[in-house]
Design an enzyme around this catalytic site. Structure first.
Site, short mmCIF file in Angstrom:
data_model
loop_
_atom_site.label_atom_id
_atom_site.label_comp_id
_atom_site.label_asym_id
_atom_site.label_seq_id
_atom_site.Cartn_x
_atom_site.Cartn_y
_atom_site.Cartn_z
N GLU A 324 0.73 -0.97 0.03
CA GLU A 324 -0.48 0.15 0.12
C GLU A 324 0.68 1.99 0.09
O GLU A 324 1.43 2.17 0.54
CB GLU A 324 -0.98 -0.45 1.28
CG GLU A 324 -1.66 -0.64 1.38
CD GLU A 324 -2.75 -1.31 2.49
OE1 GLU A 324 -3.84 -1.54 2.36
OE2 GLU A 324 -2.17 -0.53 3.02
N CYS A 420 -10.25 1.07 7.68
CA CYS A 420 -9.85 2.13 8.21
C CYS A 420 -10.49 3.17 7.56
O CYS A 420 -10.91 4.34 8.17
CB CYS A 420 -8.29 2.32 8.20
SG CYS A 420 -7.63 1.17 6.57
O1 FUB Z 1 -3.02 -0.11 9.47
C1 FUB Z 1 -4.46 0.38 9.31
C2 FUB Z 1 -5.09 0.66 8.47
O2 FUB Z 1 -5.29 -0.33 7.43
C3 FUB Z 1 -3.07 1.68 7.43
O3 FUB Z 1 -2.98 3.04 7.78
C4 FUB Z 1 -4.57 0.72 6.03
O4 FUB Z 1 -3.55 1.06 4.50
C5 FUB Z 1 -4.56 0.15 5.98
O5 FUB Z 1 -3.88 -0.75 6.34
ZN ZN Z 2 -7.94 3.26 4.93
#
Ligand code: FUB
Ligand code: ZN
Length: 646
Positions: A324, A420
């Protein structure tokens, strides 16, 4: 630079009021039910991977189990607690905008639940409490314990601001006390930072809220200790193995975690995008208080690396699903990118903190670009479905069959196993007035054109009147103590005309009204439809243009143009755009039509033919990017290929 209390700013802007209303009336109640598993919704994994949590949220149930009110096991991501904290934060900000006693009752119940789940010593994290208590604060490379604590702190501040109730703040401060006990520079303390940043920026907010300097010192500590010992995480893992606490032997990617060096020595945006941007926001916030030149230099370099080399035209960031993460400079694939909603929210946040740190206006350009485009596309127009990944180009068949696009959803799911983004969207929108005004000494800054009223009792009242970006004018009325007013002129507005009897000056980036006790100004501007070209180093956008009007980037959708939108050809020299109001999708929406061409249908059994592209004329219609994906599955693209003939 000072932000104003959210109670003091009332947003009257029709566009943003509409969003705040949707979040208040639809999103917040809906999200509460989802977190409670009380709705039959499709909870999807964020990408195609059977091992990822999906099917239900379970976030509140985890707290009930930790509080011993229920029996059962933890379910969901190990950072699932943060979904609840972000929901509370959005509910709290929404209560500032509109009183709602029944919502207060619900939040109070949730706060009591958190209190019941918290351990005597202040520790609170349902994943570790329920599954691996022996590993509390011992798996920082993945644990998210301090990430969750940061969101708890932000929720607590918001709820205190909204209601004056201290129970959640007590829970959060007790949790921070516990963190302070275990982390620090003493020999018996942990000299490392959470793999996922967030606590840093939350601690500065807590300092700003309580005036207790130990919180900013702790934030500074977490920024200094990160990457100080690059072996920290591997040593932690080895120790757990030696003590028989864990058999895990993961490989640690220090770049993913931004732990390859101390943050003050970092100059590029690398690794996981949300982590990177939460860290950078924390750095900018700490620097506002410590004035540490090394931290400021790092913040400026990281921001420039993003805004000038790694950001999409929509304000999306994060070029790959792998980790990501950010990828290299000028590498911006439009159809496999990540562009997580949280990352754009974090870019808004980082840019705002950079503006507060430096008072330089380029930061507001980026804030606005991300806000009106990649952030808003994160939610459906009814506020109940959400994108995690925000693509700039979608061909549904390809998304369904190309395993490299397993993360690119063609429609917003009802909810996500990794949720999230949805509550992050809700908390940002509910507190949107935060960005509109700031103040530095005797200068008042208007950062966003947004109809609103800011009242500072016994000092001043300022109002913006208008309907930006649907009208081409704003009226500003100020009365109060004499102070200078600086208004940011977004780059996409042109030909400013000012009607004002008081003294003012125009610069490239601002309108500056000399200090006065009374200012009444009418600001008229144009919002031309602009074609944007990308830096030629961006391979993916060669010979294509994006269309923007005001803050909105536009896109083509199948719903308006039929299948085959990759056949659109835009005649750059002759194109004439027509702006019109449409009632589709949103009321009103400004759509753009243009007479272009369609690359003629292939009539032969061949994939490749000698060059002689036949075109037929065709009218194409563009809609604002943030509205895409609200009319069923279909093709979409932002970058439009140019016609090769005139
Ligand atoms: O790891 C917590 C949240 O979930 C991250 O900020 C997002 O990118 C997702 O992976
Ligand atoms: Zn998110």
């Amino acid at each position: 630079m000072k932000e104003f209390d959210l109670h003091a700013v009332s947003l009257k802007d029709p566009f943003w009021q509409h969003y705040q209303k949707i979040v208040r009336e639809e999103t917040i109640p809906y999200q509460y039910q989802v977190l409670n598993d009380a709705l039959d919704v499709d909870v999807q994994a964020e990408r195609e991977d059977a091992s990822l949590p999906a099917g239900k949220s379970h976030a509140l149930e985890n707290f009930r189990i930790a509080a011993k009110q229920k029996e059962g096991n933890h379910f969901g991501w190990f950072f699932q607690d943060s979904d609840v904290y972000k929901w509370i934060e959005s509910a709290a900000y929404s209560l500032i905008n509109q009183k709602d006693p029944s919502l207060v009752v619900i939040v109070d119940e949730v706060v009591a639940l958190l209190g019941a789940a918290q351990e005597e010593d202040g520790y609170l994290n349902t994943f570790f409490q329920l599954t691996r208590p022996e590993l509390k604060y011992r798996q920082l490379y993945f644990s998210h314990e301090l990430y969750c604590a940061g969101h708890l702190v932000e929720a607590a501040i918001a709820y205190d601001l909204a209601t004056g109730k201290k129970e959640l703040l007590d829970i959060a401060e007790k949790n921070v006390q516990n963190i302070m006990h275990y982390f620090g520079r003493e020999a018996n303390q942990i000299q490392g930072a959470d793999g996922h940043q967030e606590i840093e920026l939350a601690l500065v907010r807590l300092f700003e809220h309580t005036n207790n300097e130990k919180y900013v010192a702790l934030a500074d500590f977490f920024l200094a200790v990160r990457g100080e010992n690059p072996d920290f995480y591997t040593q932690e893992i080895a120790e757990n193995r030696a003590l028989g606490l864990s058999t895990e032997e993961p490989s640690i990617d220090l770049t993913y975690l931004q732990a390859y060096d101390q943050p003050k020595n970092q100059r590029e945006a690398k690794g996981h995008a949300v982590r990177m941007l939460y860290m950078a926001s924390g750095m900018a916030k700490v620097a506002q208080h410590t004035k540490d030149p090394a931290l400021i230099e790092a913040c400026v370099a990281i921001w420039q690396d993003i805004a000038y080399k790694k950001m999409y035209v929509t304000g999306g960031v994060g070029g790959t699903v792998h980790g990501e993460a950010f990828i290299g400079a000028f590498d911006l694939p439009n159809d496999t990118m990540y562009c997580e909603t949280c990352a754009s929210i974090a870019l808004v946040q980082f840019s705002f903190e950079m503006f507060k740190l430096t008072q330089q206006h380029q930061y507001l350009d980026t804030l606005t670009r991300a806000l009106y485009n990649s952030v808003l596309s994160g939610a459906s127009i009814d506020g109940k479905q959400f994108f995690y990944v925000n693509p700039l180009e979608v061909m549904p068949d390809s998304c369904h069959h190309n395993p490299g696009k397993g993360h690119v959803k063609t429609q917003r799911p009802d909810w996500l196993g990794c949720a999230c983004c949805p509550p992050n969207f809700a908390r940002l929108i509910s507190a949107l007035q935060r960005f509109v005004y700031t103040q530095e000494n005797d200068t008042l800054y208007i950062n966003l054109f947004a109809a609103s009223r800011l009242v500072q009792a016994d000092q001043f009242v300022i109002e913006q009147i208008g309907n930006f970006p649907f009208e081409n004018q704003m009226t500003i009325r100020y009365t109060g103590v004499a102070q200078k007013i600086v208004i940011y002129k977004p780059k996409w507005l042109q030909s400013f005309q000012i009607e004002c009897e008081q003294a003012w000056q125009e610069t490239d980036e601002t309108l500056v009204f000399a200090a006065n006790t009374l200012i009444h100004a009418k600001i008229i501007f144009q919002q031309p439809i602009q074609m944007l070209r990308a830096n030629p180093l961006i391979n993916q956008d060669i010979n294509q243009v994006a269309v923007q009007r005001g803050p909105f980037v536009y896109c083509l959708e199948e719903a308006d143009n039929g299948k085959g939108i990759s056949q659109c050809r835009l005649p750059i020299d002759t194109v004439a755009f027509r702006l019109s109001e449409s009632q589709k999708l949103w009321s009103p929406t400004l759509v753009i039509n243009f007479d272009g061409f369609e690359s003629q249908k292939w009539t032969q059994e061949a994939l490749y033919l000698p060059m002689n592209e036949p075109y037929v004329p065709k009218n194409w219609q563009l809609i604002p990017y943030h509205l895409w994906g609200n009319r069923g599955e279909g093709e979409m693209r932002v970058w439009l290929p140019l016609a090769l003939v005139k």
